[in-house]
Design a protein around this motif. Structure first.
Motif, mmCIF file in Angstrom:
data_model
loop_
_atom_site.group_PDB
_atom_site.id
_atom_site.type_symbol
_atom_site.label_atom_id
_atom_site.label_comp_id
_atom_site.label_asym_id
_atom_site.label_seq_id
_atom_site.Cartn_x
_atom_site.Cartn_y
_atom_site.Cartn_z
ATOM 1 N N ILE A 66 0.916 -1.404 0.123
ATOM 2 C CA ILE A 66 0.067 -0.154 -0.264
ATOM 3 C C ILE A 66 1.404 0.957 -0.046
ATOM 4 N N TRP A 67 1.711 0.892 1.557
ATOM 5 C CA TRP A 67 2.900 3.488 0.602
ATOM 6 C C TRP A 67 3.934 2.693 -0.249
ATOM 7 N N GLY A 68 3.710 1.443 -0.641
ATOM 8 C CA GLY A 68 4.774 1.037 -1.807
ATOM 9 C C GLY A 68 6.445 1.231 -1.711
ATOM 10 N N VAL A 69 6.851 1.081 -1.056
ATOM 11 C CA VAL A 69 8.432 0.786 -0.444
ATOM 12 C C VAL A 69 8.467 0.267 -1.594
ATOM 13 N N ASP A 70 9.630 0.342 -2.387
ATOM 14 C CA ASP A 70 10.889 0.055 -3.048
ATOM 15 C C ASP A 70 11.067 -1.259 -2.873
ATOM 16 N N PHE A 71 10.284 -1.922 -3.885
ATOM 17 C CA PHE A 71 11.285 -3.803 -3.306
ATOM 18 C C PHE A 71 12.152 -4.552 -3.316
ATOM 19 N N LYS A 72 13.566 -3.395 -4.293
ATOM 20 C CA LYS A 72 14.694 -4.033 -3.775
ATOM 21 C C LYS A 72 14.862 -3.726 -2.457
ATOM 22 N N ASP A 73 14.962 -3.050 -1.682
ATOM 23 C CA ASP A 73 15.065 -1.727 -0.238
ATOM 24 C C ASP A 73 14.433 -2.932 0.512
ATOM 25 N N PHE A 74 12.779 -3.391 -0.133
ATOM 26 C CA PHE A 74 11.916 -4.372 0.807
ATOM 27 C C PHE A 74 13.029 -5.413 1.138
ATOM 28 N N THR A 75 13.727 -6.025 -0.612
ATOM 29 C CA THR A 75 14.442 -7.469 -0.712
ATOM 30 C C THR A 75 15.720 -7.445 0.291
ATOM 31 N N VAL A 76 16.261 -5.905 0.757
ATOM 32 C CA VAL A 76 17.312 -5.751 1.142
ATOM 33 C C VAL A 76 17.388 -6.010 2.384
ATOM 34 N N PHE A 77 16.526 -5.021 3.164
ATOM 35 C CA PHE A 77 16.094 -5.348 4.485
ATOM 36 C C PHE A 77 15.574 -6.318 5.279
ATOM 37 N N ILE A 78 15.126 -7.264 4.121
ATOM 38 C CA ILE A 78 14.557 -9.332 4.417
ATOM 39 C C ILE A 78 16.060 -9.415 4.835
ATOM 40 N N SER A 79 16.483 -10.015 3.237
ATOM 41 C CA SER A 79 17.684 -10.671 3.862
ATOM 42 C C SER A 79 18.940 -10.568 4.805
ATOM 43 N N SER A 80 18.984 -8.928 5.182
ATOM 44 C CA SER A 80 19.237 -8.617 5.963
ATOM 45 C C SER A 80 19.172 -9.301 7.760
ATOM 46 N N ILE A 81 18.093 -9.234 7.529
ATOM 47 C CA ILE A 81 17.270 -9.726 8.498
ATOM 48 C C ILE A 81 17.107 -11.297 9.025
ATOM 49 N N LEU A 82 17.180 -11.928 7.967
ATOM 50 C CA LEU A 82 17.241 -13.462 8.105
ATOM 51 C C LEU A 82 18.317 -13.654 8.248
ATOM 52 N N ALA A 83 19.602 -12.815 7.740
ATOM 53 C CA ALA A 83 21.026 -13.004 7.903
ATOM 54 C C ALA A 83 21.511 -13.199 8.692
ATOM 55 N N VAL A 84 21.058 -12.239 9.323
ATOM 56 C CA VAL A 84 21.462 -11.734 11.548
ATOM 57 C C VAL A 84 20.443 -13.165 11.989
ATOM 58 N N LEU A 85 19.102 -13.322 11.613
ATOM 59 C CA LEU A 85 18.657 -14.445 12.758
ATOM 60 C C LEU A 85 19.255 -16.191 12.549
ATOM 61 N N GLY A 86 19.933 -16.016 10.446
ATOM 62 C CA GLY A 86 20.531 -17.253 10.228
ATOM 63 C C GLY A 86 21.822 -17.526 11.402
ATOM 64 N N VAL A 87 22.895 -16.588 11.289
ATOM 65 C CA VAL A 87 23.843 -16.114 12.050
ATOM 66 C C VAL A 87 23.635 -17.126 13.611
ATOM 67 N N GLY A 88 22.267 -15.908 14.250
ATOM 68 C CA GLY A 88 22.311 -15.654 15.855
ATOM 69 C C GLY A 88 21.449 -17.807 15.844
ATOM 70 N N PHE A 89 21.204 -17.779 15.108
ATOM 71 C CA PHE A 89 20.448 -19.360 15.224
ATOM 72 C C PHE A 89 21.500 -20.832 14.948
ATOM 73 N N PHE A 90 22.310 -20.836 13.575
ATOM 74 C CA PHE A 90 23.281 -21.152 13.970
ATOM 75 C C PHE A 90 24.376 -20.936 15.376
ATOM 76 N N ALA A 91 24.351 -19.774 15.802
ATOM 77 C CA ALA A 91 25.516 -20.217 16.933
ATOM 78 C C ALA A 91 24.697 -20.663 18.242
ATOM 79 N N GLN A 92 23.744 -20.995 17.976
ATOM 80 C CA GLN A 92 22.390 -21.118 19.201
ATOM 81 C C GLN A 92 21.952 -22.379 18.322
ATOM 82 N N TRP A 93 22.383 -23.357 17.388
ATOM 83 C CA TRP A 93 21.831 -24.261 17.137
ATOM 84 C C TRP A 93 21.592 -24.789 18.490
ATOM 85 N N SER A 94 21.332 -25.396 19.407
ATOM 86 C CA SER A 94 20.980 -25.857 20.757
ATOM 87 C C SER A 94 19.270 -25.517 20.593
#
Length: 171
Positions: A66-94
């Motif tokens: 609705i607010w017309g956020v640029d798709f490229k900016d949004f995908t960069v934001f989401i991929s950054s969040i997922l990368a941080v979560l992935g590293v965090g979960f890998f560090a805490q595999w348990s």
């Protein structure tokens, strides 16, 4: 300035109203379904939380559209969040393994709250009643009166013998 965004504000307000209505409808439907299928209260809460998570994710996606956020900016934001979560979960595999194990326990494992079980382990002889199953632990009261918390990943790794329900006279 507000006049320039009146269309987006109107659509956002409509989306919020729809979110509330759909959320209530989902809550009622899940309550009826879980009562019909005799699903206990803790599992009902987990199902409801998962549905709310999906509903809120869809809400965020529609707000972005609705607010017309640029798709490229949004995908960069989401991929950054997922990368941080992935590293965090890998560090805490348990943590990740316990969360995965809790999903498997919830949907596919026959152990339920109230069951009398024996944890098959060479070092310990735990026999008792399952008091609760959370996102990370299985809580058990042994026949000796001890309260034990077992990580869900351990429950899947060790054998569990179901002796019956807590109400049964199996001893």
């Amino acid at each position: 300035m507000i006049i320039a965004y009146k269309y987006e504000i109107l659509l956002t307000a409509i989306l919020i109203v729809l979110l509330v209505i759909v959320g209530q409808l989902i809550k009622v439907a899940i309550r009826k379904f879980t009562i019909l299928k005799s699903i206990d209260l803790n599992r009902r809460k987990i199902i409801l939380k998962l549905h709310y998570l999906i509903l809120y994710l869809l809400f965020v996606i529609f707000i972005v559209i609705i607010w017309g956020v640029d798709f490229k900016d949004f995908t960069v934001f989401i991929s950054s969040i997922l990368a941080v979560l992935g590293v965090g979960f890998f560090a805490q595999w348990s943590i990740l393994s316990n969360l995965t194990a809790s999903v498997i326990l919830f949907f596919n494992h026959p152990v339920r709250i109230g069951h009398r079980i024996r944890v098959i382990d060479k070092d310990y002889d735990w026999v008792g009643t399952v008091e609760d199953i959370s996102g990370f632990f299985l809580f058990m009261k042994t026949d000796k009166g001890e309260y034990i918390t077992i990580p869900n990943s351990i429950v899947l790794q060790h054998g569990i013998e179901i002796l019956g329900n807590a109400d049964d006279d199996i001893g």
